[in-house]
Design a protein around this motif. Structure first.
Motif, short mmCIF file in Angstrom:
data_model
loop_
_atom_site.label_atom_id
_atom_site.label_comp_id
_atom_site.label_asym_id
_atom_site.label_seq_id
_atom_site.Cartn_x
_atom_site.Cartn_y
_atom_site.Cartn_z
N VAL A 76 40.90 44.05 52.17
CA VAL A 76 41.59 44.93 53.12
C VAL A 76 42.78 45.63 52.48
N MET A 77 43.27 45.08 51.36
CA MET A 77 44.33 45.74 50.60
C MET A 77 43.86 45.89 49.17
N ARG A 78 43.84 47.11 48.71
CA ARG A 78 43.54 47.36 47.30
C ARG A 78 44.22 48.65 46.90
N GLY A 79 44.51 48.76 45.63
CA GLY A 79 45.20 49.97 45.18
C GLY A 79 45.55 49.91 43.72
N PHE A 80 45.76 51.07 43.14
CA PHE A 80 46.22 51.15 41.76
C PHE A 80 47.67 50.68 41.68
N ARG A 81 48.06 50.21 40.49
CA ARG A 81 49.39 49.64 40.34
C ARG A 81 50.32 50.49 39.45
N HIS A 82 49.82 51.59 38.91
CA HIS A 82 50.64 52.41 38.04
C HIS A 82 51.89 52.93 38.77
N ARG A 83 51.75 53.16 40.06
CA ARG A 83 52.85 53.68 40.88
C ARG A 83 53.89 52.62 41.20
N CYS A 84 53.59 51.38 40.89
CA CYS A 84 54.44 50.26 41.32
C CYS A 84 55.50 49.85 40.31
N VAL A 85 55.63 50.59 39.22
CA VAL A 85 56.66 50.29 38.23
C VAL A 85 57.76 51.33 38.34
N LEU A 86 58.96 50.88 38.65
CA LEU A 86 60.11 51.76 38.86
C LEU A 86 61.16 51.54 37.77
N GLY A 113 48.98 41.64 43.08
CA GLY A 113 49.39 42.96 42.62
C GLY A 113 50.14 42.92 41.31
N ASN A 114 51.06 41.96 41.17
CA ASN A 114 51.83 41.86 39.94
C ASN A 114 50.96 41.42 38.77
N THR A 115 49.92 40.65 39.05
CA THR A 115 48.96 40.29 38.00
C THR A 115 48.26 41.54 37.48
N TRP A 116 47.84 42.41 38.39
CA TRP A 116 47.22 43.67 37.98
C TRP A 116 48.21 44.55 37.23
N THR A 117 49.48 44.55 37.64
CA THR A 117 50.48 45.40 36.97
C THR A 117 50.76 44.88 35.56
N ARG A 118 50.89 43.57 35.43
CA ARG A 118 51.08 43.00 34.09
C ARG A 118 49.88 43.31 33.20
N ALA A 119 48.68 43.39 33.80
CA ALA A 119 47.49 43.75 33.03
C ALA A 119 47.63 45.15 32.42
N LEU A 120 48.29 46.05 33.13
CA LEU A 120 48.52 47.40 32.61
C LEU A 120 49.42 47.35 31.39
N LEU A 121 50.43 46.49 31.44
CA LEU A 121 51.32 46.35 30.30
C LEU A 121 50.57 45.77 29.10
N ARG A 122 49.73 44.77 29.35
CA ARG A 122 48.93 44.18 28.26
C ARG A 122 48.01 45.22 27.65
N GLU A 123 47.41 46.05 28.50
CA GLU A 123 46.51 47.09 28.02
C GLU A 123 47.26 48.09 27.14
N ALA A 124 48.56 48.27 27.40
CA ALA A 124 49.39 49.19 26.61
C ALA A 124 49.98 48.53 25.37
N GLY A 125 49.59 47.28 25.11
CA GLY A 125 50.06 46.60 23.92
C GLY A 125 51.38 45.89 24.07
N VAL A 126 51.85 45.68 25.32
CA VAL A 126 53.12 45.00 25.56
C VAL A 126 52.89 43.49 25.59
N ASP A 127 53.66 42.76 24.81
CA ASP A 127 53.60 41.29 24.79
C ASP A 127 54.35 40.76 26.01
N LEU A 128 53.64 40.16 26.94
CA LEU A 128 54.28 39.66 28.16
C LEU A 128 55.27 38.55 27.86
N ASP A 129 55.05 37.80 26.78
CA ASP A 129 55.97 36.72 26.42
C ASP A 129 57.29 37.27 25.89
N GLY A 130 57.30 38.53 25.49
CA GLY A 130 58.52 39.12 24.97
C GLY A 130 59.39 39.76 26.03
N ILE A 131 58.94 39.73 27.28
CA ILE A 131 59.70 40.31 28.39
C ILE A 131 60.53 39.23 29.08
#
Length: 313
Positions: A76-86, A113-131
């Motif tokens: 019932v809730m789905r959506g892209f997450r690119h818009r969710c980073v401010l 939602g935040n899991t999907w957003t972190r996935a975008l960062l991983r896809e861009a080569g961002v190390d989540l452990d470095g944040i």
């Protein structure tokens, strides 16, 4: 024979309006739709038969052997997450790769939602452990809200009892991940902007690469209710499908609810086909598998999760 009465609690999504008004009804059961301001905790309310549930909480619970909920492939809730980073209005950051080594606030650690957003960062080569992550409320704290789950948080994750928006404005954070915009965002004086200058274009690119719109919340039923009515999961899915299709037909007729709704509906049909938010196991198989893999890759799930076990009653 008396039809059973099923009480479900969900937020007031537009595509549920036909159910709320009684325009769409089931011949198999009577539906009582309880509208909520926030996602309910279905298991904590004895009077509920089911309702809207976080996809990640359902997946993690099921993987851990908690079978009290039966999940339906009805997102019932789905959506892209690119818009969710401010970011702040004057920030130099313009893309996900710019967040390497950043201080980032987010509204919940295991959240779908935040899991999907972190996935975008991983896809861009961002190390989540470095944040340096900070979990908290966007504006005002909400006492009692679970933002961290039951697992131990990684060492680079802290919890704040303040306002993430204020921390971002004051420069204590470099970015904020949130599905809900901070107070004042939709004003000319907003202190914040989207990280991406053209998030719709980025989202279209994501869809063309992956073939789905991420699922965030789904409908669940309590297992004891399904035990009494084994036919109920299919009946609920069919009812929600009817509601969604009726809602879409009415939106295509009554297009004056936003200035550009007709153009948006036309563009959506052009890109996604007749149904951008499909229900059903097969239609969501790729998205479900990707989500399960991401939960494990991010360390949210301690072991790999078999996506085929999620929607078996």
């Amino acid at each position: 024979m008396t039809k059973p009465r099923i009480r479900l609690a969900l937020r007031d999504w537009d595509h549920l309006v036909p159910l709320a008004t009684g325009t769409i009804r089931s011949e198999a059961f009577d539906l009582e739709l309880d509208s909520r301001a926030s996602t309910p905790d279905v298991l904590s309310e004895p009077d509920l038969d089911g309702g809207e549930t976080s996809f990640s909480r359902y997946v993690l619970g099921t993987a851990a052997g908690d079978d009290r909920l039966v999940g339906l492939p009805v997102f019932v809730m789905r959506g892209f997450r690119h818009r969710c980073v401010l970011v702040s209005r004057d920030s130099d950051a313009r893309e996900f790769a710019d967040l390497k080594g950043a201080r980032v606030g987010l509204t919940g650690w295991p959240d779908s939602g935040n899991t999907w957003t972190r996935a975008l960062l991983r896809e861009a080569g961002v190390d989540l452990d470095g944040i340096e992550w900070t979990v908290g409320a966007v504006d005002a704290p909400e006492p009692g809200k679970d933002r961290v789950g039951t697992a131990e948080l990684p060492g680079n994750v802290s919890v704040s009892d303040g306002s993430l928006a204020e921390d971002l404005a004051a420069g204590r954070l470099d970015a904020l991940m949130t599905p809900f915009m901070p107070a004042g965002f939709f004003t000319p004086q907003s202190r914040f902007r989207h990280l991406l200058d053209d998030h719709p274009a980025a989202e279209l690119g994501y869809y063309r690469r992956h073939g789905f719109v991420p699922g965030i919340h789904l409908v669940t039923l309590k297992r004891e209710v399904v035990a009494r009515h084994p036919w109920l999961p299919q009946a609920v899915q069919e009812l929600f499908e009817q509601s969604k299709r009726w809602w879409l037909s009415r939106r295509r007729l009554l297009t004056d609810t936003t200035p550009w709704l007709l153009a948006d509906l036309s563009r959506t049909r052009e890109v996604f086909g007749e149904d951008w938010m499909p229900y059903g196991t097969a239609a969501n198989a790729a998205m479900t598998a990707a989500f399960c893999a991401e939960l494990h890759a991010q360390g949210i799930a301690p072991a790999p999760i078999d996506p085929e076990e999620l929607f078996t009653s």
